[in-house]
Design an enzyme around this catalytic site. Structure first.
Site, PDB file in Angstrom:
ATOM      1  CG  HIS A 363      -6.244 -24.197  63.451  1.00 19.22           C
ATOM      2  ND1 HIS A 363      -5.399 -25.218  63.787  1.00 19.22           N
ATOM      3  CD2 HIS A 363      -5.473 -23.185  63.002  1.00 19.22           C
ATOM      4  CE1 HIS A 363      -4.163 -24.828  63.564  1.00 19.22           C
ATOM      5  NE2 HIS A 363      -4.165 -23.609  63.086  1.00 19.22           N
ATOM      6  CG  ASP A 419      -2.466 -17.448  60.535  1.00 19.03           C
ATOM      7  OD1 ASP A 419      -1.277 -17.257  60.313  1.00 19.03           O
ATOM      8  OD2 ASP A 419      -2.898 -18.399  61.215  1.00 19.03           O
TER       9      ASP A 419
HETATM   10  N1  ACO Z   1     -16.289 -23.076  56.580  1.00 19.65           N
HETATM   11  C1  ACO Z   1     -17.381 -23.863  56.567  1.00 19.65           C
HETATM   12  N2  ACO Z   1     -17.407 -25.134  56.989  1.00 19.65           N
HETATM   13  C2  ACO Z   1     -16.263 -25.627  57.464  1.00 19.65           C
HETATM   14  C3  ACO Z   1     -15.089 -24.868  57.524  1.00 19.65           C
HETATM   15  C4  ACO Z   1     -15.117 -23.544  57.062  1.00 19.65           C
HETATM   16  N3  ACO Z   1     -14.064 -22.763  57.111  1.00 19.65           N
HETATM   17  N4  ACO Z   1     -14.090 -25.623  58.041  1.00 19.65           N
HETATM   18  C5  ACO Z   1     -14.630 -26.814  58.292  1.00 19.65           C
HETATM   19  N5  ACO Z   1     -15.935 -26.820  57.947  1.00 19.65           N
HETATM   20  C6  ACO Z   1     -16.897 -27.916  58.143  1.00 19.65           C
HETATM   21  C7  ACO Z   1     -16.749 -28.978  57.063  1.00 19.65           C
HETATM   22  O1  ACO Z   1     -17.570 -28.702  55.959  1.00 19.65           O
HETATM   23  C8  ACO Z   1     -17.150 -30.213  57.816  1.00 19.65           C
HETATM   24  O2  ACO Z   1     -18.533 -30.209  57.917  1.00 19.65           O
HETATM   25  P1  ACO Z   1     -19.364 -31.605  57.960  1.00 19.65           P
HETATM   26  O3  ACO Z   1     -19.069 -32.210  59.290  1.00 19.65           O
HETATM   27  O4  ACO Z   1     -20.775 -31.200  57.776  1.00 19.65           O
HETATM   28  O5  ACO Z   1     -18.855 -32.435  56.801  1.00 19.65           O
HETATM   29  C9  ACO Z   1     -16.598 -29.979  59.227  1.00 19.65           C
HETATM   30  O6  ACO Z   1     -16.563 -28.541  59.378  1.00 19.65           O
HETATM   31  C10 ACO Z   1     -15.206 -30.537  59.437  1.00 19.65           C
HETATM   32  O7  ACO Z   1     -14.392 -30.071  58.362  1.00 19.65           O
HETATM   33  P2  ACO Z   1     -12.963 -30.653  58.044  1.00 19.65           P
HETATM   34  O8  ACO Z   1     -12.524 -30.148  56.719  1.00 19.65           O
HETATM   35  O9  ACO Z   1     -12.976 -32.141  58.252  1.00 19.65           O
HETATM   36  O10 ACO Z   1     -12.134 -29.983  59.225  1.00 19.65           O
HETATM   37  P3  ACO Z   1     -10.600 -30.020  59.377  1.00 19.65           P
HETATM   38  O11 ACO Z   1     -10.307 -29.799  60.816  1.00 19.65           O
HETATM   39  O12 ACO Z   1     -10.023 -31.208  58.722  1.00 19.65           O
HETATM   40  O13 ACO Z   1     -10.140 -28.751  58.498  1.00 19.65           O
HETATM   41  C11 ACO Z   1      -9.406 -26.654  57.823  1.00 19.65           C
HETATM   42  C12 ACO Z   1      -9.414 -27.692  58.950  1.00 19.65           C
HETATM   43  C13 ACO Z   1      -8.791 -27.253  56.555  1.00 19.65           C
HETATM   44  C14 ACO Z   1      -8.549 -25.474  58.287  1.00 19.65           C
HETATM   45  C15 ACO Z   1     -10.866 -26.202  57.530  1.00 19.65           C
HETATM   46  O14 ACO Z   1     -11.436 -25.695  58.712  1.00 19.65           O
HETATM   47  C16 ACO Z   1     -10.970 -25.189  56.408  1.00 19.65           C
HETATM   48  O15 ACO Z   1     -11.032 -25.576  55.234  1.00 19.65           O
HETATM   49  N6  ACO Z   1     -10.973 -23.858  56.746  1.00 19.65           N
HETATM   50  C17 ACO Z   1     -11.033 -22.848  55.719  1.00 19.65           C
HETATM   51  C18 ACO Z   1      -9.645 -22.593  55.211  1.00 19.65           C
HETATM   52  C19 ACO Z   1      -8.805 -21.873  56.259  1.00 19.65           C
HETATM   53  O16 ACO Z   1      -9.219 -20.896  56.848  1.00 19.65           O
HETATM   54  N7  ACO Z   1      -7.574 -22.341  56.425  1.00 19.65           N
HETATM   55  C20 ACO Z   1      -6.618 -21.682  57.299  1.00 19.65           C
HETATM   56  C21 ACO Z   1      -6.151 -22.614  58.356  1.00 19.65           C
HETATM   57  S1  ACO Z   1      -4.983 -21.770  59.384  1.00 19.65           S
HETATM   58  C22 ACO Z   1      -3.565 -21.798  58.498  1.00 19.65           C
HETATM   59  O17 ACO Z   1      -3.280 -22.729  57.799  1.00 19.65           O
HETATM   60  C23 ACO Z   1      -2.624 -20.642  58.564  1.00 19.65           C
END
Ligand code: ACO
Length: 481
Positions: A363, A419
């Site tokens: 998140h 969610d």
């Molecule tokens: N699975 C695996 N790795 C992840 C995930 C995930 N779900 N989320 C983040 N990471 C990792 C990234 O690969 C990154 O790794 P690194 O440091 O080695 O490069 C690190 O964690 C940071 O990732 P970001 O994308 O920069 O994190 P951010 O906080 O910007 O992203 C997001 C948040 C978009 C929700 C992300 O966690 C994600 O893509 N989750 C999966 C999709 C999801 O579940 N979305 C629902 C959000 S809740 C909603 O909108 C209702």
């Protein structure tokens, strides 16, 4: 005279300082922690290109991006593409550290796991209020009196009318079509006949900006039309009978009635009371979440002064995306592919090897457990028997166990989002996964509309971000056609 003015200035400064300190103190006291420093002040900047210094005001621990425009370093030979004449620019790809609104609706403290709507914590509302009361609180700033609540209910039900063109559009889709595009089409059909939408696009003057009553009527229409559209889509997809909404039922009761989620064995159709009771609490948790991607998308469209139904379409398109609300659908499909808890390790290995993301995890705001999770778990406990019949729950729990221990997830603060847990409640109560994003979007819409109402009372102006051009600039007479 000067001495008197200085005296007044100092007295006022003291009063304002003690007022803001007091407010800061009580906020921190409420959260059981001590304040770390003043939120107001100024930022001193030295531009090493020119050695000039600047002082930029800090208000509420924020600086205004426009204040940076005064910082210029134009010199002979400067590349025009870098737009020196516009002053220093701020780059924030994906709005990682940019506030686009000032709002008094919802406060989230993601580091400490606190959410409040207006002046109430989400805990209080979850325990003591119902969804209609929270709709009123978010949009109009106060919990309603019993009379106000009744009026709100009557107004909402009066707009839950399935317009024939909306019904025709939805029925023109094959029932197995994707849910979201059907909803978007239904909303477009509503927009095509909505008086407010027609006026927006046919009259020169703004229809909503600064017009409280018109905005309030549109808020009600938009919420009711979305609810009706979702119900029509659901009934068409599942071959269910659409029961019209009734003034003696709550907003959620009417959503369930229209969708055909009915109390068994009653002569006159009644909404399923168990589901209604659960949603009266669950939807409070989802009713707003401050500036999410979809709320910002709605407001971005609204800044053009277009109508709220069109903005709602924009917001739903964004909510449907795989990194946003659409992740929940994909997470569920992931659980289905995994099938049994024994296969979880393969999925986790793929995620750690960056072959895929673990949907439903991570998140942007929360780096501790999402504060809504404990309430969703309470509701899951209340419906334990139905929830546990879902074999995928075991897969989800195993993923949660592994993610809770594995350094890949713990070091990145990746936890299941609220969610995802909500999804198990929906399925336990009889909702198929393809309608969950729609239900989640509907439960969020009062909050989004509260932000729209707030924006229409301010004067936000057209939202127009910029870009940094990184290509080569050609002289105008060399430009390729
Ligand atoms: N699975 C695996 N790795 C992840 C995930 C995930 N779900 N989320 C983040 N990471 C990792 C990234 O690969 C990154 O790794 P690194 O440091 O080695 O490069 C690190 O964690 C940071 O990732 P970001 O994308 O920069 O994190 P951010 O906080 O910007 O992203 C997001 C948040 C978009 C929700 C992300 O966690 C994600 O893509 N989750 C999966 C999709 C999801 O579940 N979305 C629902 C959000 S809740 C909603 O909108 C209702």
């Amino acid at each position: 005279m000067l001495a008197i003015l200085i005296h007044f200035f100092l007295v006022w400064k003291k009063i304002i300082y003690s007022y803001t300190s007091l407010a800061t103190f009580s906020y921190h006291k409420a959260l059981g922690r001590t304040a770390v420093g003043p939120a107001h002040g100024s930022l001193s900047i030295i531009d090493n290109r020119t050695k000039r210094t600047y002082r930029i005001p800090i208000v509420r621990n924020a600086v205004r991006a426009l204040d940076f425009r005064q910082i210029t370093a134009a010199q002979q030979g400067a590349d025009v593409v870098d737009q020196f004449d516009n002053g220093l620019r701020i780059v924030d790809k994906g709005y990682l550290n940019t506030a686009c609104m000032e709002s008094s609706i919802t406060h989230i403290d993601g580091k400490r796991g606190h959410i409040q709507y207006r002046n109430y914590s989400i805990e209080e509302l979850f325990e003591h209020n119902d969804y209609e009361e929270v709709i009123h609180l978010l949009i109009w700033g106060k919990l309603p009196t019993p009379v106000q609540k009744q009026i709100l209910r009557q107004k909402l039900v009066a707009e839950m009318k399935p317009h024939p063109c909306v019904v025709d559009v939805i029925h023109s889709f094959p029932p197995e079509s994707l849910t979201c595009p059907m909803i978007l089409a239904g909303l477009s059909a509503y927009a095509s006949v909505d008086e407010g939408t027609r006026a927006t696009h046919s009259k020169g003057e703004p229809q909503y900006l600064g017009k409280g009553n018109t905005v309030d009527e549109a808020v009600i229409r938009t919420l009711s039309m979305l609810a009706t559209t979702i119900a029509l889509v659901y009934c068409h997809k599942r071959g269910r009978f659409f029961s019209p909404a009734r003034p003696d039922e709550s907003f959620i009761g009417n959503v369930l009635l229209m969708m055909g989620f009915l109390e068994p064995g009653t002569k006159r159709p009644q909404p399923n009371r168990k589901v209604e009771k659960c949603f009266e609490q669950l939807w409070i948790l989802y009713a707003d979440h401050e500036m999410t991607n979809s709320t910002a998308a709605f407001l971005h469209a609204a800044s053009t002064l277009t109508d709220p139904l069109s903005c709602c379409i924009t917001g739903i398109v964004s909510a449907y995306g795989p990194l946003h609300g659409g992740a929940i659908d994909l997470a569920y499909k992931e659980f289905e592919t995994v099938g049994t808890p024994e296969n979880v390790s393969t999925l986790i290995a793929d995620v750690k090897a960056k072959k895929q993301r673990l949907f439903g995890y991570g998140h942007r705001i929360y780096k501790v457990v999402d504060p809504r999770t404990k309430f969703i778990r309470q509701l899951m406990d209340k419906h334990r028997d139905e929830v546990q019949t879902n074999p995928l729950l075991k897969v989800a729990m195993e993923i949660d166990r592994v993610a809770g221990e594995d350094p890949y997830f713990t070091s990145r603060h990746l936890k299941a989002n609220a969610d995802l847990y909500g999804c198990f409640l929906y399925t336990a109560l009889g909702f198929e996964t393809d309608i969950i994003i729609a239900m989640a979007s509907l439960s969020r819409t009062p909050g989004v509309l509260a932000h729209w109402r707030e924006a229409m009372g301010q004067s936000p102006g057209l939202w127009r971000p910029q870009q940094i051009f990184t290509g080569a600039v050609v002289a105008p007479n060399q430009a390729q056609t």
